[in-house]
Design a protein around this motif. Structure first.
Motif, PDB file in Angstrom:
ATOM      1  N   ILE A 161       0.851  -1.195   0.000  1.00 27.71           N
ATOM      2  CA  ILE A 161       0.000   0.000   0.000  1.00 27.71           C
ATOM      3  C   ILE A 161       0.882   1.239   0.000  1.00 27.71           C
ATOM      4  O   ILE A 161       1.984   1.238   0.558  1.00 27.71           O
ATOM      5  CB  ILE A 161      -0.943  -0.007   1.228  1.00 27.71           C
ATOM      6  N   GLY A 162       0.417   2.265  -0.669  1.00 26.59           N
ATOM      7  CA  GLY A 162       1.109   3.546  -0.670  1.00 26.59           C
ATOM      8  C   GLY A 162       0.178   4.644  -0.201  1.00 26.59           C
ATOM      9  O   GLY A 162      -1.036   4.596  -0.434  1.00 26.59           O
ATOM     10  N   VAL A 163       0.752   5.614   0.493  1.00 25.93           N
ATOM     11  CA  VAL A 163       0.002   6.778   0.963  1.00 25.93           C
ATOM     12  C   VAL A 163       0.548   7.994   0.233  1.00 25.93           C
ATOM     13  O   VAL A 163       1.716   8.355   0.391  1.00 25.93           O
ATOM     14  CB  VAL A 163       0.143   6.960   2.491  1.00 25.93           C
ATOM     15  N   ALA A 173      -2.355  12.111   6.519  1.00 29.35           N
ATOM     16  CA  ALA A 173      -1.328  11.210   5.992  1.00 29.35           C
ATOM     17  C   ALA A 173      -0.348  10.750   7.061  1.00 29.35           C
ATOM     18  O   ALA A 173       0.020   9.568   7.117  1.00 29.35           O
ATOM     19  CB  ALA A 173      -0.571  11.886   4.850  1.00 29.35           C
ATOM     20  N   LEU A 174       0.082  11.645   7.931  1.00 27.69           N
ATOM     21  CA  LEU A 174       1.109  11.282   8.909  1.00 27.69           C
ATOM     22  C   LEU A 174       0.607  10.266   9.935  1.00 27.69           C
ATOM     23  O   LEU A 174       1.274   9.243  10.181  1.00 27.69           O
ATOM     24  CB  LEU A 174       1.666  12.533   9.575  1.00 27.69           C
ATOM     25  N   PRO A 175      -0.558  10.492  10.557  1.00 31.76           N
ATOM     26  CA  PRO A 175      -1.050   9.442  11.459  1.00 31.76           C
ATOM     27  C   PRO A 175      -1.395   8.145  10.740  1.00 31.76           C
ATOM     28  O   PRO A 175      -1.249   7.057  11.302  1.00 31.76           O
ATOM     29  CB  PRO A 175      -2.284  10.065  12.123  1.00 31.76           C
ATOM     30  N   LEU A 176      -1.817   8.241   9.486  1.00 32.31           N
ATOM     31  CA  LEU A 176      -2.122   7.031   8.724  1.00 32.31           C
ATOM     32  C   LEU A 176      -0.845   6.247   8.430  1.00 32.31           C
ATOM     33  O   LEU A 176      -0.798   5.022   8.584  1.00 32.31           O
ATOM     34  CB  LEU A 176      -2.843   7.388   7.423  1.00 32.31           C
ATOM     35  N   LEU A 177       0.203   6.946   8.009  1.00 33.93           N
ATOM     36  CA  LEU A 177       1.483   6.275   7.780  1.00 33.93           C
ATOM     37  C   LEU A 177       2.005   5.630   9.060  1.00 33.93           C
ATOM     38  O   LEU A 177       2.508   4.499   9.049  1.00 33.93           O
ATOM     39  CB  LEU A 177       2.506   7.278   7.241  1.00 33.93           C
ATOM     40  N   GLU A 178       1.865   6.344  10.161  1.00 29.92           N
ATOM     41  CA  GLU A 178       2.327   5.803  11.441  1.00 29.92           C
ATOM     42  C   GLU A 178       1.564   4.527  11.789  1.00 29.92           C
ATOM     43  O   GLU A 178       2.165   3.520  12.217  1.00 29.92           O
ATOM     44  CB  GLU A 178       2.140   6.848  12.539  1.00 29.92           C
ATOM     45  N   ALA A 179       0.253   4.536  11.593  1.00 29.19           N
ATOM     46  CA  ALA A 179      -0.564   3.363  11.909  1.00 29.19           C
ATOM     47  C   ALA A 179      -0.238   2.195  10.980  1.00 29.19           C
ATOM     48  O   ALA A 179      -0.127   1.046  11.428  1.00 29.19           O
ATOM     49  CB  ALA A 179      -2.043   3.726  11.809  1.00 29.19           C
ATOM     50  N   LEU A 180      -0.077   2.476   9.703  1.00 27.14           N
ATOM     51  CA  LEU A 180       0.241   1.417   8.742  1.00 27.14           C
ATOM     52  C   LEU A 180       1.610   0.813   9.025  1.00 27.14           C
ATOM     53  O   LEU A 180       1.809  -0.406   8.905  1.00 27.14           O
ATOM     54  CB  LEU A 180       0.182   1.960   7.315  1.00 27.14           C
ATOM     55  N   ASN A 181       2.557   1.653   9.381  1.00 23.40           N
ATOM     56  CA  ASN A 181       3.911   1.158   9.641  1.00 23.40           C
ATOM     57  C   ASN A 181       4.004   0.331  10.922  1.00 23.40           C
ATOM     58  O   ASN A 181       5.004  -0.362  11.139  1.00 23.40           O
ATOM     59  CB  ASN A 181       4.896   2.328   9.687  1.00 23.40           C
ATOM     60  N   ARG A 182       2.982   0.384  11.748  1.00 27.99           N
ATOM     61  CA  ARG A 182       2.945  -0.489  12.932  1.00 27.99           C
ATOM     62  C   ARG A 182       2.519  -1.910  12.578  1.00 27.99           C
ATOM     63  O   ARG A 182       2.653  -2.822  13.398  1.00 27.99           O
ATOM     64  CB  ARG A 182       2.005   0.103  13.989  1.00 27.99           C
ATOM     65  N   PRO A 184       3.240  -5.259  11.169  1.00 23.78           N
ATOM     66  CA  PRO A 184       4.545  -5.874  10.935  1.00 23.78           C
ATOM     67  C   PRO A 184       4.717  -6.518   9.561  1.00 23.78           C
ATOM     68  O   PRO A 184       5.850  -6.684   9.091  1.00 23.78           O
ATOM     69  CB  PRO A 184       4.647  -6.928  12.049  1.00 23.78           C
ATOM     70  N   ASP A 185       3.613  -6.868   8.903  1.00 22.71           N
ATOM     71  CA  ASP A 185       3.728  -7.556   7.614  1.00 22.71           C
ATOM     72  C   ASP A 185       3.606  -6.613   6.422  1.00 22.71           C
ATOM     73  O   ASP A 185       3.631  -7.066   5.273  1.00 22.71           O
ATOM     74  CB  ASP A 185       2.652  -8.636   7.505  1.00 22.71           C
ATOM     75  N   LEU A 186       3.491  -5.316   6.662  1.00 26.69           N
ATOM     76  CA  LEU A 186       3.276  -4.372   5.567  1.00 26.69           C
ATOM     77  C   LEU A 186       4.547  -3.608   5.213  1.00 26.69           C
ATOM     78  O   LEU A 186       5.307  -3.196   6.080  1.00 26.69           O
ATOM     79  CB  LEU A 186       2.185  -3.359   5.928  1.00 26.69           C
ATOM     80  N   ILE A 187       4.738  -3.432   3.904  1.00 31.55           N
ATOM     81  CA  ILE A 187       5.720  -2.479   3.398  1.00 31.55           C
ATOM     82  C   ILE A 187       4.909  -1.323   2.832  1.00 31.55           C
ATOM     83  O   ILE A 187       4.111  -1.508   1.903  1.00 31.55           O
ATOM     84  CB  ILE A 187       6.617  -3.101   2.315  1.00 31.55           C
ATOM     85  N   GLU A 218      -3.062   4.068  -2.430  1.00 26.35           N
ATOM     86  CA  GLU A 218      -2.703   3.190  -3.549  1.00 26.35           C
ATOM     87  C   GLU A 218      -2.526   1.780  -2.986  1.00 26.35           C
ATOM     88  O   GLU A 218      -1.735   1.570  -2.065  1.00 26.35           O
ATOM     89  CB  GLU A 218      -1.391   3.642  -4.198  1.00 26.35           C
ATOM     90  N   ILE A 219      -3.261   0.810  -3.539  1.00 27.17           N
ATOM     91  CA  ILE A 219      -3.161  -0.579  -3.105  1.00 27.17           C
ATOM     92  C   ILE A 219      -2.675  -1.415  -4.283  1.00 27.17           C
ATOM     93  O   ILE A 219      -3.126  -1.219  -5.414  1.00 27.17           O
ATOM     94  CB  ILE A 219      -4.506  -1.108  -2.584  1.00 27.17           C
ATOM     95  N   ARG A 220      -1.782  -2.348  -4.011  1.00 28.23           N
ATOM     96  CA  ARG A 220      -1.222  -3.146  -5.108  1.00 28.23           C
ATOM     97  C   ARG A 220      -2.289  -4.042  -5.721  1.00 28.23           C
ATOM     98  O   ARG A 220      -3.033  -4.721  -5.012  1.00 28.23           O
ATOM     99  CB  ARG A 220      -0.030  -3.986  -4.599  1.00 28.23           C
ATOM    100  N   GLN A 221      -2.334  -4.080  -7.025  1.00 33.53           N
ATOM    101  CA  GLN A 221      -3.465  -4.679  -7.717  1.00 33.53           C
ATOM    102  C   GLN A 221      -3.585  -6.186  -7.530  1.00 33.53           C
ATOM    103  O   GLN A 221      -4.695  -6.719  -7.513  1.00 33.53           O
ATOM    104  CB  GLN A 221      -3.389  -4.343  -9.214  1.00 33.53           C
TER     105      GLN A 221
END
Length: 257
Positions: A161-163, A173-182, A184-187, A218-221
């Protein structure tokens, strides 16, 4: 053209517009009279025609948040709703190495025709939704949903996923990136695989210019290519998005553009 479907689909029209979802590249269809723009029909199953899976994700998110959503109903090959009206790639003549015969010789009159019939109604609908929010004394948050190919020019894209966001406004965007980066299986891509600073794109026109909180997802297709995958990823995003939205200071959502 008389009898032609309108250029956008509206979901949850009566829902509160605190949050507004948009999906620019939701569909692969072309209006009657354009045929296949001279392309093989099979190409309309690929990313050059639409953002695969994005429409399903958008509908699930809109339902989960009880929020309105606006989706384009025609292919990006006809006209790209995520471009400024004066962008030279508004009507693409070449996409991912494929010449688009029906676009190759379009003149200014035909581009204007497509703007009036297919581009303006979609963007006017977004503006109308924002105005509806303002009339209710609501400062809306805009979330745009897209998808990206697993590979580009022979190189694997590692992000699930991309922000995408404007560096001028990171409230969501910043709190969303922080939450997504928590997770463990996501890049997670921060303005990857594309930049959120595209001049006059959809978020630039409707969120940045108005000083509204926003983000483009953006989510990978390959993850959302079928309904099952799209529902899974949308539902996974719901609590993450809810957490990020909760961090928006409601007293300071509005800002001067």
């Amino acid at each position: 053209m008389q009898g032609e479907p309108q250029a956008f689909e509206r979901v949850n029209a009566s829902a509160s517009p605190h949050l507004i979802f948009v999906c620019d590249h939701a569909a692969r269809a072309l209006p009657a009279g354009y045929g296949t723009l001279g392309l093989r029909e099979s190409l309309f199953d690929t990313h050059i025609a639409s953002d695969i899976g994005a429409a399903d994700v958008t509908r699930v998110l809109a339902a989960a948040f009880d929020a309105p959503a606006l989706l384009g109903v025609y292919s990006r090959l006809l006209i790209d709703l995520n471009r400024g009206f004066d962008d030279p790639t508004l009507v693409m003549k070449l996409s991912d190495g494929a010449i688009i015969p029906g676009n190759a010789k379009v003149d200014a009159a035909e581009i204007d025709n497509r703007i009036v019939r297919y581009y303006r109604p979609y963007h006017d609908a977004i503006e109308a939704e924002i105005e509806r929010a303002k009339s209710l004394d609501i400062t809306p948050t805009l979330i745009s949903v897209h998808s990206f190919t697993p590979e580009w020019r022979g190189r694997r894209r590692p992000w699930q996923i991309g922000v995408l966001w404007s560096r001028s406004d990171g409230r969501l965007a910043l709190p969303l990136l922080e939450a997504l980066n928590r997770e463990p299986d996501l890049i997670v891509g921060d303005n990857q695989p594309y930049t959120g600073e595209l001049e006059n794109d959809c978020m630039s026109q409707h969120a940045v210019a108005r000083g509204l909180p926003h983000v483009l997802l953006e989510i990978r297709q390959d993850l959302i290519a079928d309904r099952t995958g799209a529902v899974f990823w949308a539902e996974r995003l719901v609590p993450i998005l809810r957490n990020a939205l909760a961090q928006l200071d409601s007293r300071a959502r509005a800002r001067t553009p």
